[in-house]
Structures are given as C-alpha cells and as structure tokens.
Design a protein around this motif. Sequence first.
Motif, PDB file in Angstrom:
ATOM      1  N   GLU A   1      22.804   5.351  -1.217  1.00  0.00           N
ATOM      2  CA  GLU A   1      22.986   4.316  -2.236  1.00  0.00           C
ATOM      3  C   GLU A   1      23.079   2.937  -1.600  1.00  0.00           C
ATOM      4  O   GLU A   1      23.825   2.738  -0.629  1.00  0.00           O
ATOM      5  CB  GLU A   1      24.255   4.590  -3.041  1.00  0.00           C
ATOM      6  CG  GLU A   1      24.492   3.591  -4.170  1.00  0.00           C
ATOM      7  CD  GLU A   1      25.734   3.906  -4.969  1.00  0.00           C
ATOM      8  OE1 GLU A   1      25.988   3.190  -5.952  1.00  0.00           O
ATOM      9  OE2 GLU A   1      26.454   4.856  -4.613  1.00  0.00           O
ATOM     10  N   ILE A   2      22.301   1.989  -2.128  1.00  0.00           N
ATOM     11  CA  ILE A   2      22.355   0.607  -1.655  1.00  0.00           C
ATOM     12  C   ILE A   2      23.600  -0.049  -2.245  1.00  0.00           C
ATOM     13  O   ILE A   2      23.792  -0.039  -3.470  1.00  0.00           O
ATOM     14  CB  ILE A   2      21.092  -0.165  -2.072  1.00  0.00           C
ATOM     15  CG1 ILE A   2      19.847   0.494  -1.472  1.00  0.00           C
ATOM     16  CG2 ILE A   2      21.167  -1.621  -1.616  1.00  0.00           C
ATOM     17  CD1 ILE A   2      18.542  -0.077  -1.978  1.00  0.00           C
TER      18      ILE A   2
ATOM     19  N   GLU B   1      16.842  -7.560   8.509  1.00  0.00           N
ATOM     20  CA  GLU B   1      18.075  -8.186   8.955  1.00  0.00           C
ATOM     21  C   GLU B   1      19.184  -7.953   7.939  1.00  0.00           C
ATOM     22  O   GLU B   1      18.951  -7.948   6.725  1.00  0.00           O
ATOM     23  CB  GLU B   1      17.838  -9.693   9.141  1.00  0.00           C
ATOM     24  CG  GLU B   1      19.038 -10.448   9.673  1.00  0.00           C
ATOM     25  CD  GLU B   1      18.740 -11.927   9.840  1.00  0.00           C
ATOM     26  OE1 GLU B   1      19.686 -12.702  10.072  1.00  0.00           O
ATOM     27  OE2 GLU B   1      17.547 -12.307   9.731  1.00  0.00           O
ATOM     28  N   VAL B   2      20.388  -7.718   8.425  1.00  0.00           N
ATOM     29  CA  VAL B   2      21.527  -7.495   7.540  1.00  0.00           C
ATOM     30  C   VAL B   2      21.761  -8.742   6.690  1.00  0.00           C
ATOM     31  O   VAL B   2      21.847  -9.851   7.203  1.00  0.00           O
ATOM     32  CB  VAL B   2      22.799  -7.153   8.340  1.00  0.00           C
ATOM     33  CG1 VAL B   2      23.998  -7.035   7.400  1.00  0.00           C
ATOM     34  CG2 VAL B   2      22.602  -5.864   9.115  1.00  0.00           C
ATOM     35  N   ARG B   3      21.847  -8.552   5.397  1.00  0.00           N
ATOM     36  CA  ARG B   3      21.964  -9.681   4.468  1.00  0.00           C
ATOM     37  C   ARG B   3      23.399  -9.875   4.016  1.00  0.00           C
ATOM     38  O   ARG B   3      24.054  -8.927   3.560  1.00  0.00           O
ATOM     39  CB  ARG B   3      21.064  -9.458   3.261  1.00  0.00           C
ATOM     40  CG  ARG B   3      21.139 -10.576   2.222  1.00  0.00           C
ATOM     41  CD  ARG B   3      20.265 -10.268   1.029  1.00  0.00           C
ATOM     42  NE  ARG B   3      20.429 -11.272  -0.011  1.00  0.00           N
ATOM     43  CZ  ARG B   3      19.857 -11.203  -1.215  1.00  0.00           C
ATOM     44  NH1 ARG B   3      19.057 -10.170  -1.508  1.00  0.00           N
ATOM     45  NH2 ARG B   3      20.062 -12.142  -2.129  1.00  0.00           N
ATOM     46  N   GLN B   4      23.887 -11.082   4.138  1.00  0.00           N
ATOM     47  CA  GLN B   4      25.202 -11.445   3.629  1.00  0.00           C
ATOM     48  C   GLN B   4      25.055 -11.946   2.186  1.00  0.00           C
ATOM     49  O   GLN B   4      24.174 -12.753   1.896  1.00  0.00           O
ATOM     50  CB  GLN B   4      25.833 -12.538   4.488  1.00  0.00           C
ATOM     51  CG  GLN B   4      25.978 -12.176   5.958  1.00  0.00           C
ATOM     52  CD  GLN B   4      26.994 -11.080   6.200  1.00  0.00           C
ATOM     53  OE1 GLN B   4      27.980 -10.965   5.467  1.00  0.00           O
ATOM     54  NE2 GLN B   4      26.757 -10.284   7.246  1.00  0.00           N
TER      55      GLN B   4
ATOM     56  N   ILE C   1      18.980  -7.653  -5.289  1.00  0.00           N
ATOM     57  CA  ILE C   1      19.457  -7.146  -4.005  1.00  0.00           C
ATOM     58  C   ILE C   1      18.820  -5.803  -3.679  1.00  0.00           C
ATOM     59  O   ILE C   1      18.349  -5.555  -2.563  1.00  0.00           O
ATOM     60  CB  ILE C   1      20.996  -7.034  -4.010  1.00  0.00           C
ATOM     61  CG1 ILE C   1      21.630  -8.435  -4.025  1.00  0.00           C
ATOM     62  CG2 ILE C   1      21.489  -6.241  -2.805  1.00  0.00           C
ATOM     63  CD1 ILE C   1      23.135  -8.421  -4.177  1.00  0.00           C
ATOM     64  N   LYS C   2      18.771  -4.916  -4.669  1.00  0.00           N
ATOM     65  CA  LYS C   2      18.166  -3.602  -4.452  1.00  0.00           C
ATOM     66  C   LYS C   2      16.668  -3.715  -4.182  1.00  0.00           C
ATOM     67  O   LYS C   2      16.123  -3.009  -3.323  1.00  0.00           O
ATOM     68  CB  LYS C   2      18.417  -2.707  -5.665  1.00  0.00           C
ATOM     69  CG  LYS C   2      19.864  -2.244  -5.806  1.00  0.00           C
ATOM     70  CD  LYS C   2      20.005  -1.282  -6.968  1.00  0.00           C
ATOM     71  CE  LYS C   2      21.415  -0.716  -7.054  1.00  0.00           C
ATOM     72  NZ  LYS C   2      21.557   0.239  -8.184  1.00  0.00           N
ATOM     73  N   ALA C   3      16.003  -4.602  -4.936  1.00  0.00           N
ATOM     74  CA  ALA C   3      14.553  -4.731  -4.783  1.00  0.00           C
ATOM     75  C   ALA C   3      14.158  -5.257  -3.412  1.00  0.00           C
ATOM     76  O   ALA C   3      13.106  -4.887  -2.873  1.00  0.00           O
ATOM     77  CB  ALA C   3      13.999  -5.637  -5.885  1.00  0.00           C
TER      78      ALA C   3
END
Length: 348
Positions: A90-91, A51-54, A42-44
């Motif tokens: 922070e992600i 686009e916003v990721r669910q 997810i961070k990478a």
Amino acid sequence: MNVLELSEQEIVRRNSLAELRRLGIEPYPAEEYVVTGHTKEIKANFSDEGEVRQVSIAGRIMSRRIMGKASFMDDFVGIEGFVFRTQMGEITVHARSIKLLSKSLRPLPIVKMKDGKAYDSFDDPELRYRQRYVDLIVNDGVKDIFLQRATVLRTLRRVLDEAGYTEVETPTLQSIAGGASARPFITHFNALDVDMYMRIATELYLKRLIVGGFEGVYEIGKNFRNEGMDRNHNPEFTCMELYVQYKDYNWMMSFTEQLLETICIAVNGKPETVIDGKTISFKAPYRRLPILDAIKEKTGYDLNGTRFSVSFAKAHSSNPPLSPIIRWRCHPSQRNIVQSRDLPSVSS
C-alpha cells in the motif's frame, strides 16, 4: 448545551477538547496549513525507484488501527512525512509530524460493510437532504453528483460563449412578476416602501437586451416560484434562458441537440448515459414530429382532421409572424411542433 442532551461520544470528545487546551494545544488554529499533495496525485506519481518524496497533506481521520483494532476519530489533521510503499504493497505517507487542525465534537454515522452488504447506512431521505454535509462524507458517489452538475454548467457556458453569445445578469427583485405564469414570492423594499417580487423568469430583461442590439444573450440563474414542492421540484431552482436574433424554432432545436450531446460527452465521456437502468442516447440529431402525430403514435387516437385539430389551428392562426427573438422554450405560435428524443435507442 445541556450535558444531559449529549451522547456518550459527544461527552468524551468535549472532555478531550478540554484536555487538549489544558496541554496548551490549540484545537482550532486560525492559520494556514500548507498542503503540497493530494491522495490521487500522490498515488499516481509514486515510483518505487524514484526519489523519496516529502509531502504535506491534510484531511479528516476516518479510522486508525491500534494493535489490530480500529477506532474512529473524525478529527482534521495535517501530516508531514515521506511517501513509501508498505510491506502489504500500500502506498502511504510515513508521518514525521502531525498537527491538529480542527477537533471534531460530533461523531459521524459509521457505515459497516459485511459480505458486500452495508449496515447502519446513512440513507434516510429526510436526513440526507437536511444534512447534506454528512451525506457527502459517508456516502460514496454523492460528491460525484455535485461535480457532474458543475461540469454541466461549465460546458453549457463554454458552448454558449464559443457561439458568440453574452452571459448577463438581470434583476432578481422585480416590480412585476413577468415572463412566466407562476405564483411569485413577495417581499417589501423598505427604502422605496413598495412590494417587490422574486423573479419567476429572466425573460423580460433578456428580451430588452436583444432590443438593445445584442446578437445573443443568456443567463444561468435562480428563479423563484411560490408553488408546490417535492423531492424533484424546488421553489428555488436554476434556469438557463437563451435569446438569439433572427433564428427560428428549427434552429433552436438543432442547437439544443448539439448542446445536450456536448454536455453528455463532457459528463460521461460518451453521448450515452444510464438512467434508471436504461441507456439513453443524446447523440444528435433527434427525431422530430408534429404533436398530433405524436399523440396518435403514443395513444392510438388520431386527432388530425377532428374538431380539436381545427380549433387548435384557428387558435394559433392569428398569432403574429415569427419573432426574431427565440428562447429556450418555443414561441406559442410553434407549439404544434415538438421535439422528441425518440427512445428506440433506449435499451434495458
């Protein structure tokens, strides 16, 4: 369990468990929870412009912050939400829903860090080895050892398979304790009313396969030796044995050199590794020298031409010619030659 044997934390957690059930919340749901992402991935792949990721993620809650204070829970939960970057950079995942996957009843050791120093560490050797699951959770780097071992075995198999050799499985229960000199574990086979031995080596059955026509066979499996034990020697251990037709010990040394170098690169990304503060190079080829020369070099004693060297030569002069079967250890007739990883390449 007697409530008097429980700690205050364990009593609190059991009360919480009862309250969850009173509210109709199943603390141990026996159903699949679909996970669509993991922390590193997810961070990478996060992008502020993308686009916003669910996502749907799951794991253990190690801490939570309420009004600037930290409290520890240890429960396993599933979270659904979207990925964003906080004002602090922070992600993270903005949780839209949280589901309890497993209620924790026993608290984890809390390792505290201050000024780069760890306090209340879970470092007791006895506890670490007996409660490896706790060791994995609270101590950094422990999981890496398991992953590195898996890489070693995976690379070992790949090299041997690419060489055209066949992996096999041989019996663990054997009628004789053969293939090595070691005290076996003894058990009883009720159906046949005979004593059997846990194998101390895979040698004898692998040799029969060579006789049967296989060019090369190997086995990675457990051996059992009913002898002494310490932190580095376990009566149950993993061993690899390889047998190949029509080879000699020189070939085996060269093959072993290349094998070890390949494994080291797979694990460390380079043919060197650091052990006890020293850099060890597994880059092939290695230095080779006769055993008597090695004794002279390391101890200063020259045994060439002595009664020892004469008796040593006589002891092996009656051995049969070199067998077309070669194993990881040298045949007895070749013990006057050793393979040495010369350590001029060792640096502090």
